[in-house]
Design a protein around this motif. Structure first.
Motif, PDB file in Angstrom:
ATOM      1  N   SER A  71       0.730  -1.118   0.083  1.00  0.00           N
ATOM      2  CA  SER A  71      -0.075   0.015   0.032  1.00  0.00           C
ATOM      3  C   SER A  71       0.869   1.156   0.026  1.00  0.00           C
ATOM      4  O   SER A  71       0.331   2.335  -0.222  1.00  0.00           O
ATOM      5  CB  SER A  71      -0.976  -0.159   1.321  1.00  0.00           C
ATOM      6  OG  SER A  71      -0.075  -0.091   2.346  1.00  0.00           O
ATOM      7  N   LYS A 131     -14.522 -12.068  -5.055  1.00  0.00           N
ATOM      8  CA  LYS A 131     -13.205 -11.655  -5.032  1.00  0.00           C
ATOM      9  C   LYS A 131     -12.053 -12.749  -4.594  1.00  0.00           C
ATOM     10  O   LYS A 131     -11.067 -12.931  -5.127  1.00  0.00           O
ATOM     11  CB  LYS A 131     -13.115 -10.441  -3.983  1.00  0.00           C
ATOM     12  CG  LYS A 131     -11.671  -9.862  -3.684  1.00  0.00           C
ATOM     13  CD  LYS A 131     -11.744  -8.577  -3.054  1.00  0.00           C
ATOM     14  CE  LYS A 131     -10.668  -7.690  -2.942  1.00  0.00           C
ATOM     15  NZ  LYS A 131     -10.359  -7.007  -4.226  1.00  0.00           N
ATOM     16  N   GLU A 178      -7.618   4.269  -6.210  1.00  0.00           N
ATOM     17  CA  GLU A 178      -8.858   4.186  -5.452  1.00  0.00           C
ATOM     18  C   GLU A 178      -8.564   3.230  -4.080  1.00  0.00           C
ATOM     19  O   GLU A 178      -9.630   3.227  -3.356  1.00  0.00           O
ATOM     20  CB  GLU A 178     -10.284   3.960  -6.177  1.00  0.00           C
ATOM     21  CG  GLU A 178     -10.311   4.997  -7.121  1.00  0.00           C
ATOM     22  CD  GLU A 178     -10.382   6.538  -6.647  1.00  0.00           C
ATOM     23  OE1 GLU A 178     -10.989   6.571  -5.441  1.00  0.00           O
ATOM     24  OE2 GLU A 178      -9.922   7.386  -7.283  1.00  0.00           O
ATOM     25  N   ARG A 179      -7.842   2.474  -3.936  1.00  0.00           N
ATOM     26  CA  ARG A 179      -7.756   1.748  -2.923  1.00  0.00           C
ATOM     27  C   ARG A 179      -7.387   2.424  -1.584  1.00  0.00           C
ATOM     28  O   ARG A 179      -6.462   3.171  -1.399  1.00  0.00           O
ATOM     29  CB  ARG A 179      -6.557   0.693  -3.314  1.00  0.00           C
ATOM     30  CG  ARG A 179      -6.427  -0.456  -2.247  1.00  0.00           C
ATOM     31  CD  ARG A 179      -5.763  -1.758  -2.663  1.00  0.00           C
ATOM     32  NE  ARG A 179      -4.382  -1.599  -2.947  1.00  0.00           N
ATOM     33  CZ  ARG A 179      -3.383  -1.894  -2.132  1.00  0.00           C
ATOM     34  NH1 ARG A 179      -3.839  -2.310  -1.306  1.00  0.00           N
ATOM     35  NH2 ARG A 179      -2.107  -1.602  -2.383  1.00  0.00           N
ATOM     36  N   LYS A 180      -8.429   2.616  -0.660  1.00  0.00           N
ATOM     37  CA  LYS A 180      -8.427   3.359   0.532  1.00  0.00           C
ATOM     38  C   LYS A 180      -8.485   2.366   1.886  1.00  0.00           C
ATOM     39  O   LYS A 180      -8.217   3.100   2.797  1.00  0.00           O
ATOM     40  CB  LYS A 180      -9.424   4.170   0.389  1.00  0.00           C
ATOM     41  CG  LYS A 180      -9.812   5.072  -0.724  1.00  0.00           C
ATOM     42  CD  LYS A 180      -8.517   6.149  -0.911  1.00  0.00           C
ATOM     43  CE  LYS A 180      -8.926   6.993  -2.070  1.00  0.00           C
ATOM     44  NZ  LYS A 180      -7.648   7.997  -2.296  1.00  0.00           N
ATOM     45  N   ASN A 194       0.218   3.411  -2.777  1.00  0.00           N
ATOM     46  CA  ASN A 194      -0.842   4.270  -2.841  1.00  0.00           C
ATOM     47  C   ASN A 194      -0.599   5.480  -1.805  1.00  0.00           C
ATOM     48  O   ASN A 194      -0.914   6.501  -2.358  1.00  0.00           O
ATOM     49  CB  ASN A 194      -1.999   3.774  -2.076  1.00  0.00           C
ATOM     50  CG  ASN A 194      -2.545   2.684  -3.108  1.00  0.00           C
ATOM     51  OD1 ASN A 194      -2.213   1.429  -2.844  1.00  0.00           O
ATOM     52  ND2 ASN A 194      -3.380   2.814  -3.859  1.00  0.00           N
ATOM     53  N   ASP A 240      -3.905   0.875  -8.446  1.00  0.00           N
ATOM     54  CA  ASP A 240      -5.229   1.100  -8.156  1.00  0.00           C
ATOM     55  C   ASP A 240      -5.227   2.220  -7.216  1.00  0.00           C
ATOM     56  O   ASP A 240      -4.982   2.351  -5.831  1.00  0.00           O
ATOM     57  CB  ASP A 240      -5.936  -0.147  -7.424  1.00  0.00           C
ATOM     58  CG  ASP A 240      -7.344   0.382  -7.402  1.00  0.00           C
ATOM     59  OD1 ASP A 240      -7.588   1.259  -7.613  1.00  0.00           O
ATOM     60  OD2 ASP A 240      -7.983  -0.535  -6.760  1.00  0.00           O
ATOM     61  N   GLN A 269      -7.971  -1.241   4.290  1.00  0.00           N
ATOM     62  CA  GLN A 269      -7.391  -2.398   4.455  1.00  0.00           C
ATOM     63  C   GLN A 269      -8.428  -3.581   4.614  1.00  0.00           C
ATOM     64  O   GLN A 269      -8.156  -4.799   4.817  1.00  0.00           O
ATOM     65  CB  GLN A 269      -6.545  -2.463   5.781  1.00  0.00           C
ATOM     66  CG  GLN A 269      -5.123  -1.663   5.538  1.00  0.00           C
ATOM     67  CD  GLN A 269      -4.310  -1.920   6.596  1.00  0.00           C
ATOM     68  OE1 GLN A 269      -3.716  -3.152   6.810  1.00  0.00           O
ATOM     69  NE2 GLN A 269      -3.755  -1.012   7.362  1.00  0.00           N
TER      70      GLN A 269
END
Length: 320
Positions: free
Chosen positions: A168, A318, A198-200, A171, A196, A202
C-alpha cells in the motif's frame, strides 16, 4: 525542487527503496515531457557509504550519507523486515538526524511497518498511525501512546504520513505526489505504474486475530470460548454464567485486554468464520449466515460490510 531522502535502513526491504526511487524520478520524467522542470531530487541515504538490507540479502551503495545532509525536504522510511526490536536498535543512529529534519520542516513518509522505527523516535506519540493489520497487536503493545489504525491505508498527520499494508506504500506515494503536484499528475503516475489509485481501505484484506497477550486468564478463556462456539446463540450473560464472572467487571476487563467489546469480538469472529466459508465452501451465502449464528440475513450483511467494507457476495467473487 524538493529534496527527498530515502533511508537505507538496515534490515529494510530493497523493493520499497527502489520503487520509491523510481517513482519519484519517473514523475520528473513526466514533468519534463510536459515542458516543466523536475520537482524531486531523490537520494538514497545511509549512515555509511554501503548499507546492508533485508537481513543481509542485499548491499546497496547509497548516494549520500546523513552526516553530509544538513537539510532535506522529505524523509522516506522504508519497510523493515525481521525482528522489529532488533531493527530499531540497528537503526537508532538515524533517529536524531530525522528528528532534526522534522524540526526544520521536513515531511516524514513511513512505508508500512517502517512505522515501528518512526514510532521509536517519538514522532508518532499522540498521532494516528496506519499499521498493517497483522502487525497491529505487536505495535500497540510496543507503542501505547500511538493511535494505531488498521482499517485505513493512509494517515496524514500534519506532514507525518503512514500507510498500512505491504504494497500500500504505492498508494501513499501517489497521495504524496497529488499533494505536491496535483491530482492530474498523480492519476498519470497511477496509470503508468498500474496502481489502483482508489484503494483506500485494508478491511477486505484483514484476517482477524484477537489480541491474546494481555495476561488476563479469564478474558483469554472467554476469547477461546467465543472462537469455539461462534455459531451458537451467545450473549454476554451466557459467557458470564459459563465462566462464573460478574458482568460489569468482565466487560471492562475484556475491553481493556482485547480492544473490543464482547459483542464486537463475537461479530469479528463470526465474520472471520464466514469469510473462510465464502472462500472455500459450496454452501449458499444464506446457509453460511445461519452457520455463524444469525437468523437475520440483512443484519449479518450489515455486520459483514462493517468489518470488510464489501458485501458477502462481493467477498465471494473476490476470493473464491
Amino acid at each position: 525542487m524538493k529534496h527527498v531522502s530515502i533511508l537505507a535502513l538496515r534490515d529494510a526491504t530493497m523493493s520499497c527503496i527502489d520503487s520509491s526511487y523510481q517513482i519519484f524520478n519517473r514523475v520528473n520524467t513526466f514533468l519534463n515531457y510536459q515542458g516543466r522542470p523536475s520537482f524531486y531530487k531523490v537520494e538514497i541515504v545511509g549512515i555509511s557509504d554501503v548499507e546492508t538490507l533485508d537481513s543481509g540479502l542485499y548491499r546497496i551503495n547509497v548516494t549520500n550519507t546523513i552526516d553530509k545532509i544538513a537539510k532535506t525536504d522529505m524523509v522516506v522510511i522504508p519497510l523493515l523486515c525481521g525482528d522489529f526490536s532488533q531493527a530499531m536498535e540497528k537503526n537508532k543512529g538515524y533517529a536524531d538526524w530525522m528528528l532534526k529534519q522534522h524540526q526544520q520542516g521536513a515531511e516524514i513518509v513511513s512505508l508500512c511497518v517502517g512505522s515501528f522505527f518512526l514510532a521509536f523516535t517519538g514522532l508518532l506519540d499522540n498521532r494516528r498511525c496506519a499499521i498493517h493489520w497483522a502487525a497491529k497487536n505487536d505495535f500497540t503493545l510496543m507503542f501505547p501512546r500511538v493511535q494505531a489504525i488498521d482499517d485505513t491505508i493512509i494517515t496524514d498527520e500534519n506532514g507525518v504520513y503512514t500507510c498500512g499494508g505491504g504494497y500500500s506504500y504505492l498508494n501513499l506515494l501517489l497521495y504524496i505526489i497529488e499533494k505536491h503536484l496535483g491530482r492530474e499528475l498523480s492519476v498519470l503516475a497511477s496509470k503508468m505504474f498500474e496502481i489502483d489509485i482508489e484503494r483506500k481501505s485494508q478491511q477486505p484484506f484483514i484476517i482477524f486475530v484477537g489480541q491474546k497477550r494481555h495476561g488476563d486468564a479469564d478474558v483469554l478463556k472467554a476469547q477461546e470460548y467465543i472462537e469455539n462456539h461462534s455459531g451458537d446463540q451467545l450473549s454476554v450473560d451466557h459467557l458470564c454464567k459459563t465462566l462464573h464472572l460478574g458482568r460489569r467487571n468482565f466487560e471492562r476487563r475484556f475491553k481493556k485486554g482485547t480492544g473490543n467489546s464482547v459483542m464486537e469480538y463475537l461479530q469479528r469472529v463470526r465474520v472471520e468464520f464466514a469469510k473462510k466459508q465464502l472462500e472455500s465452501s459450496r454452501k449458499t451465502i444464506q446457509e453460511i449466515i445461519y452457520d455463524v449464528g444469525y437468523n437475520d440475513i440483512n443484519a449479518f450483511r450489515k455486520v459483514f460490510k462493517k468489518h470488510t467494507n464489501i458485501s458477502p457476495l462481493e467477498y465471494r467473487r473476490k476470493y473464491t
